[in-house]
Design a protein around this motif. Structure first.
Motif, short mmCIF file in Angstrom:
data_model
loop_
_atom_site.label_atom_id
_atom_site.label_comp_id
_atom_site.label_asym_id
_atom_site.label_seq_id
_atom_site.Cartn_x
_atom_site.Cartn_y
_atom_site.Cartn_z
N ALA A 204 0.84 -1.20 0.00
CA ALA A 204 0.00 0.00 0.00
C ALA A 204 0.87 1.25 0.00
CB ALA A 204 -0.92 -0.01 1.22
N CYS A 205 1.96 1.25 0.80
CA CYS A 205 2.87 2.39 0.82
C CYS A 205 3.55 2.57 -0.53
CB CYS A 205 3.91 2.20 1.92
SG CYS A 205 3.27 2.41 3.60
N ALA A 206 3.85 1.44 -1.21
CA ALA A 206 4.50 1.52 -2.52
C ALA A 206 3.61 2.20 -3.55
CB ALA A 206 4.87 0.12 -3.01
N VAL A 207 2.30 2.03 -3.41
CA VAL A 207 1.37 2.69 -4.32
C VAL A 207 1.38 4.20 -4.07
CG1 VAL A 207 -1.07 2.97 -4.88
CG2 VAL A 207 -0.12 0.68 -4.59
N VAL A 208 1.38 4.58 -2.78
CA VAL A 208 1.30 5.99 -2.42
C VAL A 208 2.63 6.71 -2.67
CG1 VAL A 208 0.94 7.61 -0.51
CG2 VAL A 208 -0.49 5.56 -0.71
N ARG A 209 3.74 6.09 -2.23
CA ARG A 209 5.02 6.78 -2.23
C ARG A 209 5.86 6.51 -3.47
NH1 ARG A 209 7.68 11.22 -0.72
NH2 ARG A 209 9.90 10.82 -0.31
N ALA A 210 5.81 5.26 -3.97
CA ALA A 210 6.70 4.88 -5.07
C ALA A 210 5.99 4.81 -6.41
CB ALA A 210 7.37 3.54 -4.76
N GLY A 211 4.69 5.05 -6.46
CA GLY A 211 3.97 5.09 -7.73
C GLY A 211 3.76 3.75 -8.39
N GLU A 212 3.86 2.64 -7.63
CA GLU A 212 3.65 1.32 -8.23
C GLU A 212 2.16 1.02 -8.33
OE1 GLU A 212 5.87 -1.69 -6.24
OE2 GLU A 212 7.81 -0.71 -6.57
N ARG A 213 1.79 0.23 -9.35
CA ARG A 213 0.39 -0.11 -9.58
C ARG A 213 0.25 -1.61 -9.84
NH1 ARG A 213 0.29 4.14 -7.77
NH2 ARG A 213 -0.79 6.04 -8.45
#
Length: 303
Positions: A125-134
């Motif tokens: 979830a943090c990767a979606v918010v901070r790192a732009g992963e989808r």
């Protein structure tokens, strides 16, 4: 035709990077899996606060030596200080302090493994918010299933601990997710060992001062198991494990490679069996199979 061949080559390279990233991440998980048992052993001779903060001092000294040997600056570039501060808050202070206090308040090793079971989902979830992963929807389905399997499994082990211990475990979970995501994002441009080294060095003035005070103001009972536990969390959990871990997150994708950590609770229980004599039944085997299936699905679900 050449365009098609280029696409095939690019796809192959991407798959190879993802597999290498997952492999490196697993090495980090293997190192982290002994953290809870080692923390319990260390607290048999040292104050919980001293274990939580002192481990960062041990790792910080090692980081300074590595940076000096590599002839690199002992401090990171100024424009990266906010990122390193965030990493330090998450994995140098947050997770060790909150999880250590939870263990000292009666949360068992098995119950504390709930944190690790839910951590990959929080990291994704943090990767979606901070790192732009989808990640794809199937990724989230497998991720949720794995977290549920681990949660159900660990709640069947031991007494579960007190309500305050549960709150501390949640705070540890959130801290680690933030620190892992920011470190994995930074490791895309900075080698993983430098990421954790600079995070430790940035926090060293605080950790060294606090540890010095605690060493003189809290009771210490030296023993082989306490020293061994402290050495493990200081050298392996706080430093060596992060080297392949951050490199793996950068190569394989934070959300995807992070799902390898779903195996950590079972590895942790294995260490608890070896080091503390805990025994487990057939439920462990069922949980292991369920988690391995979920990990396999997340590894095939491309970002």
């Amino acid at each position: 035709m050449s365009t098609q061949n280029s696409a095939i080559v690019s796809s192959g390279v991407a798959v190879s990077r993802a597999r290498l990233g997952s492999g490196l991440a697993f090495l980090g998980v293997l190192a982290f899996s002994g953290s809870f048992p080692a923390t319990v052993l260390a607290m048999r001779g040292f104050d919980p606060w001293l274990v939580a903060i002192g481990r960062a001092v041990i790792a910080g000294v090692v980081a300074l030596v590595c940076l000096r040997v590599a002839r690199l600056p002992l401090l990171p570039p100024r424009h990266l200080w906010p990122s390193y501060a965030l990493i330090s808050a998450g994995v140098v202070f947050g997770f060790p302090v909150f999880s250590g206090l939870a263990l000292s308040m009666g949360a068992t090793t098995a119950h504390s493994a709930v944190v690790i079971g839910l951590l990959p989902a929080a990291t994704a979830a943090c990767a979606v918010v901070r790192a732009g992963e989808r990640p794809r929807p199937v990724f989230w389905v497998a991720c949720t299933a794995g977290a549920v399997a681990i949660t159900l499994f660990t709640f069947t082990r031991g007494t579960g601990g007190a309500a305050w211990a549960d709150l501390l475990l949640v705070l540890a979970l959130l801290s680690a997710a933030v620190g892992y995501t920011e470190g994995g994002r930074l490791a895309r441009s900075v080698p993983g060992w430098q990421v954790i080294s600079y995070a430790l060095v940035v926090s060293l003035p605080v950790t060294a001062t606090v540890s010095g005070f605690l060493a003189f103001s809290t009771p210490i009972s030296l023993s082989a198991e306490a020293l061994g536990g402290l050495a493990y969390v200081g050298l392996i959990s706080m430093f060596l494990g992060f080297v392949p871990w951050y490199a793996g997150l950068a190569l394989g994708g934070i959300a995807r490679a992070g799902q390898v950590q779903l195996t950590q609770p079972l590895l942790t229980l294995g260490w608890a069996w070896v080091l503390m004599g805990e025994r487990f039944g057939w439920i462990t085997v069922a949980a292991a199979l369920a988690v391995l299936v979920c990990v396999a699905v997340t590894q095939r679900a491309r970002t």
